[in-house]
Design an enzyme around this catalytic site. Structure first.
Site, short mmCIF file in Angstrom:
data_model
loop_
_atom_site.label_atom_id
_atom_site.label_comp_id
_atom_site.label_asym_id
_atom_site.label_seq_id
_atom_site.Cartn_x
_atom_site.Cartn_y
_atom_site.Cartn_z
N ASP A 81 4.42 -10.27 -6.39
CA ASP A 81 3.03 -10.74 -6.38
C ASP A 81 2.17 -9.74 -5.59
O ASP A 81 2.57 -9.32 -4.50
CB ASP A 81 2.99 -12.13 -5.71
N HIS A 82 1.03 -9.38 -6.14
CA HIS A 82 0.10 -8.45 -5.48
C HIS A 82 0.78 -7.18 -4.98
O HIS A 82 0.68 -6.83 -3.80
CB HIS A 82 -0.64 -9.12 -4.32
N ASP A 103 -1.92 -5.04 -8.17
CA ASP A 103 -3.29 -5.44 -7.86
C ASP A 103 -4.13 -4.23 -7.49
O ASP A 103 -4.17 -3.80 -6.34
CB ASP A 103 -3.28 -6.46 -6.71
N HIS A 180 -8.09 -17.15 -2.41
CA HIS A 180 -6.78 -17.34 -1.80
C HIS A 180 -6.91 -18.13 -0.50
O HIS A 180 -7.95 -18.10 0.14
CB HIS A 180 -6.15 -15.98 -1.47
N HIS A 208 -5.29 -17.27 -9.58
CA HIS A 208 -4.77 -17.20 -8.22
C HIS A 208 -5.56 -18.17 -7.34
O HIS A 208 -6.67 -18.54 -7.67
CB HIS A 208 -4.92 -15.77 -7.67
ZN LIG Z 1 -3.11 -13.94 -5.56
#
Ligand SMILES: [Zn+2]
Length: 280
Positions: A81-82, A103, A180, A208
Site C-alpha cells: 500500500d502506498h 503512489d 486518510h 482510500h
Molecule cells: Zn491510502
C-alpha cells in the site's frame, strides 16, 4: 489461498460490491482481518503500507502475510500500500506480494506516469497487479484532518482516463472526497465524479480513507463503481478501545491478554466493515 488483486476485484465486479483492503502493521491486526474474512467466507486484501515500515519492517511482516494468505481458507491478495519508490516495490514483489500500489500522486503528471509505468513493467515480471493514484487523498493515519482541505485535490475524470491509458494499471485510486485517518468534519463524497471516472477509465476504482464514511455514503460509492475500499483507522482504534476497557476493568498481568482482546475487537470491526462493503 494467495490470489491476485485482479481476481478479487473481478469477484467484486461480478457481485457488484466491493472488497475490503486492510493495512496489517502487526500480527494481531493480520490475524483479526483473516479471521473475519474466513468467518464471512469472502475474499480479502491485506496490505503493508510503506509508511508503516517504522512500525514493523516489511522483511518481518511480509513473509508472515504471504504465508498466512497461502494457508487461508479464503482468497487473499497480499498487497503493498502506498509504495513510494521502486526499490521498496521490488522488495514487496520479491517477498511474494501479489499486487502493489505505487503512489506518485504528489508528483507532476508526467513524473507520476513515468514512476507508475516503471512499476507496471516491473510487476509484469512477477505476474503481479498494480494500483496507482491520481488526485491526492490527503491525510495520514494517526492524525485528524479537516475535509475542507481536500476539495482542490479531487481526481479529474478526463485526466484519470489518460493516466490509466498511459500507465496500463489494473486499478485506480481516485480522490473523491475522503481523507486518510480520522475526520474532523463529515466527509462529502462526489458520487457523480466516481461514476464519470469509472465510465471514462473502465478500471475498478479504489477509495482510500474508508474509516468514518457513513454506511449510506459508502454503499452509494460502491454502487457508483468503487470496487476496493482501504479501511484502517477505525479497525485499529477498535483494538485500542478494547485494551483500554480491559485495563480499566481488570488487573491484567500478561501482555497476550491485551493482544487477544484487541484481536477480538478488531475482528468485530472488520466483520462490520466487510458486511457494509458486501452491501449486506
Ligand atoms: Zn491510502
Amino acid at each position: 489461498m494467495l490470489v491476485s488483486m485482479n481476481q478479487v476485484l473481478k469477484s467484486a465486479e461480478d457481485r457488484q460490491c466491493c472488497i475490503g483492503a486492510f493495512d496489517t502493521p502487526s500480527l494481531e491486526i493480520l490475524m483479526a482481518v483473516l479471521k473475519a474474512a474466513e468467518k464471512r467466507n469472502e475474499p480479502v486484501i491485506v496490505q503493508h503500507a510503506q509508511l508503516h515500515e517504522c512500525e514493523i519492517p516489511i522483511d518481518v511482516i511480509g513473509p508472515i502475510m504471504v504465508r498466512m494468505a497461502e494457508d487461508a481458507l479464503i482468497p487473499v491478495c497480499v498487497m503493498l500500500d502506498h509504495g513510494e519508490d521502486i526499490a521498496y516495490v521490488k522488495k514487496a514483489l520479491s517477498l511474494g506480494f501479489s499486487a502493489v500500489m505505487i503512489d506518485g500522486s504528489s508528483l507532476p503528471y508526467e513524473e507520476n506516469v513515468r514512476l507508475t509505468r516503471a512499476v507496471t513493467d516491473l510487476a509484469k515480471e512477477y505476474n503481479a497487479d498494480v494500483e496507482a493514484e491520481i488526485g491526492i487523498v490527503t491525510g495520514h493515519e494517526g492524525r485528524v484532518y479537516d475535509i475542507r482541505d481536500v476539495s482542490e485535490a479531487y481526481t479529474e475524470p478526463e485526466l484519470a482516463a489518460r493516466f490509466v491509458k498511459d500507465t496500463g494499471i489494473d486499478a485506480l485510486a481516485a480522490s473523491v472526497g475522503t481523507v486518510h485517518g480520522f475526520y474532523a468534519t463529515k466527509p462529502k463524497l462526489d458520487f457523480e465524479r466516481i461514476k464519470r471516472i469509472r465510465e471514462l477509465t473502465g478500471v475498478p476504482l479504489v477509495m482510500h480513507g474508508g474509516s468514518g464514511v457513513s454506511v449510506e455514503d459508502t454503499q452509494m460509492a460502491i454502487r457508483c463503481g468503487i470496487r476496493k475500499i482501504n479501511y484502517f483507522s477505525y479497525m485499529s482504534n477498535a483494538g485500542v478501545k478494547a485494551v483500554k476497557k480491559l485495563l480499566e476493568e481488570q488487573d491484567v498481568k500478561y501482555f497476550h491478554e491485551l493482544a487477544n482482546a484487541a484481536i477480538l475487537a478488531m475482528e468485530e470491526d472488520v466483520l462490520h466493515a466487510m458486511a457494509m462493503f458486501a452491501l449486506d
